[in-house]
Motif scaffolding. Structure first.
Motif, mmCIF file in Angstrom:
data_model
loop_
_atom_site.group_PDB
_atom_site.id
_atom_site.type_symbol
_atom_site.label_atom_id
_atom_site.label_comp_id
_atom_site.label_asym_id
_atom_site.label_seq_id
_atom_site.Cartn_x
_atom_site.Cartn_y
_atom_site.Cartn_z
ATOM 1 N N ALA A 89 0.844 -1.192 0.000
ATOM 2 C CA ALA A 89 0.000 0.000 0.000
ATOM 3 C C ALA A 89 0.882 1.246 0.000
ATOM 4 O O ALA A 89 1.791 1.373 0.818
ATOM 5 C CB ALA A 89 -0.909 -0.002 1.213
ATOM 6 N N ARG A 90 0.615 2.128 -0.933
ATOM 7 C CA ARG A 90 1.424 3.331 -1.044
ATOM 8 C C ARG A 90 0.835 4.425 -0.172
ATOM 9 O O ARG A 90 -0.347 4.716 -0.253
ATOM 10 C CB ARG A 90 1.457 3.786 -2.488
ATOM 11 N N ARG A 91 1.662 4.976 0.656
ATOM 12 C CA ARG A 91 1.228 6.063 1.521
ATOM 13 C C ARG A 91 1.529 7.373 0.847
ATOM 14 O O ARG A 91 2.624 7.591 0.357
ATOM 15 C CB ARG A 91 1.978 6.015 2.846
ATOM 16 N N GLY A 92 0.553 8.252 0.848
ATOM 17 C CA GLY A 92 0.749 9.557 0.254
ATOM 18 C C GLY A 92 1.529 10.459 1.184
ATOM 19 O O GLY A 92 1.840 10.131 2.328
ATOM 20 N N SER A 93 1.840 11.602 0.672
ATOM 21 C CA SER A 93 2.559 12.587 1.456
ATOM 22 C C SER A 93 1.651 13.142 2.554
ATOM 23 O O SER A 93 0.431 13.176 2.426
ATOM 24 C CB SER A 93 3.008 13.723 0.539
ATOM 25 N N VAL A 94 2.254 13.592 3.633
ATOM 26 C CA VAL A 94 1.486 14.211 4.713
ATOM 27 C C VAL A 94 0.820 15.482 4.201
ATOM 28 O O VAL A 94 -0.270 15.847 4.623
ATOM 29 C CB VAL A 94 2.403 14.514 5.920
ATOM 30 N N TRP A 95 1.446 16.135 3.240
ATOM 31 C CA TRP A 95 0.890 17.373 2.689
ATOM 32 C C TRP A 95 -0.393 17.122 1.911
ATOM 33 O O TRP A 95 -1.256 17.988 1.844
ATOM 34 C CB TRP A 95 1.908 18.056 1.793
ATOM 35 N N THR A 96 -0.533 15.947 1.312
ATOM 36 C CA THR A 96 -1.729 15.646 0.534
ATOM 37 C C THR A 96 -2.770 14.865 1.321
ATOM 38 O O THR A 96 -3.800 14.497 0.768
ATOM 39 C CB THR A 96 -1.359 14.849 -0.724
ATOM 40 N N ASP A 97 -2.524 14.615 2.582
ATOM 41 C CA ASP A 97 -3.449 13.861 3.421
ATOM 42 C C ASP A 97 -4.694 14.699 3.699
ATOM 43 O O ASP A 97 -4.632 15.745 4.337
ATOM 44 C CB ASP A 97 -2.762 13.470 4.730
ATOM 45 N N ARG A 98 -5.853 14.242 3.219
ATOM 46 C CA ARG A 98 -7.097 14.994 3.359
ATOM 47 C C ARG A 98 -7.621 15.001 4.790
ATOM 48 O O ARG A 98 -8.435 15.845 5.153
ATOM 49 C CB ARG A 98 -8.176 14.425 2.440
ATOM 50 N N SER A 99 -7.182 14.077 5.617
ATOM 51 C CA SER A 99 -7.662 14.046 6.998
ATOM 52 C C SER A 99 -7.149 15.244 7.795
ATOM 53 O O SER A 99 -7.689 15.547 8.859
ATOM 54 C CB SER A 99 -7.250 12.747 7.683
ATOM 55 N N ARG A 100 -6.150 15.935 7.292
ATOM 56 C CA ARG A 100 -5.665 17.137 7.983
ATOM 57 C C ARG A 100 -6.688 18.257 7.934
ATOM 58 O O ARG A 100 -6.642 19.184 8.732
ATOM 59 C CB ARG A 100 -4.369 17.632 7.338
#
Length: 69
Positions: A38-49
């Motif tokens: 599973a590829r984890r996205g960048s923290v900057w693109t994390d929509r949960s923020r």
């Protein structure tokens, strides 16, 4: 090196067609490519923020509401 069978029927009487089907399934499973991790996205693109956190009441709460989480 001893010549032992790779698969062995322990109980029951398997027909040659059943053994062939079993070998086909096992060999297809062995040659299938492994699932990609599973590829984890960048923290900057994390929509949960973007989800707002709970509101905390109390002294200094208004100041803490403007600070980053």
């Amino acid at each position: 090196m001893s010549e032992r069978p790779f698969l062995q029927v322990i109980k029951g009487d398997a027909t040659p067609e059943e053994v062939a089907a079993l070998i086909a399934v096992v060999s297809a499973r062995a040659t299938a490519p492994a699932a990609a991790p599973a590829r984890r996205g960048s923290v900057w693109t994390d929509r949960s923020r973007l989800v707002r956190g709970p509101v905390q009441a109390g002294p200094g709460a208004w100041r803490a509401s403007a600070l980053p989480r």
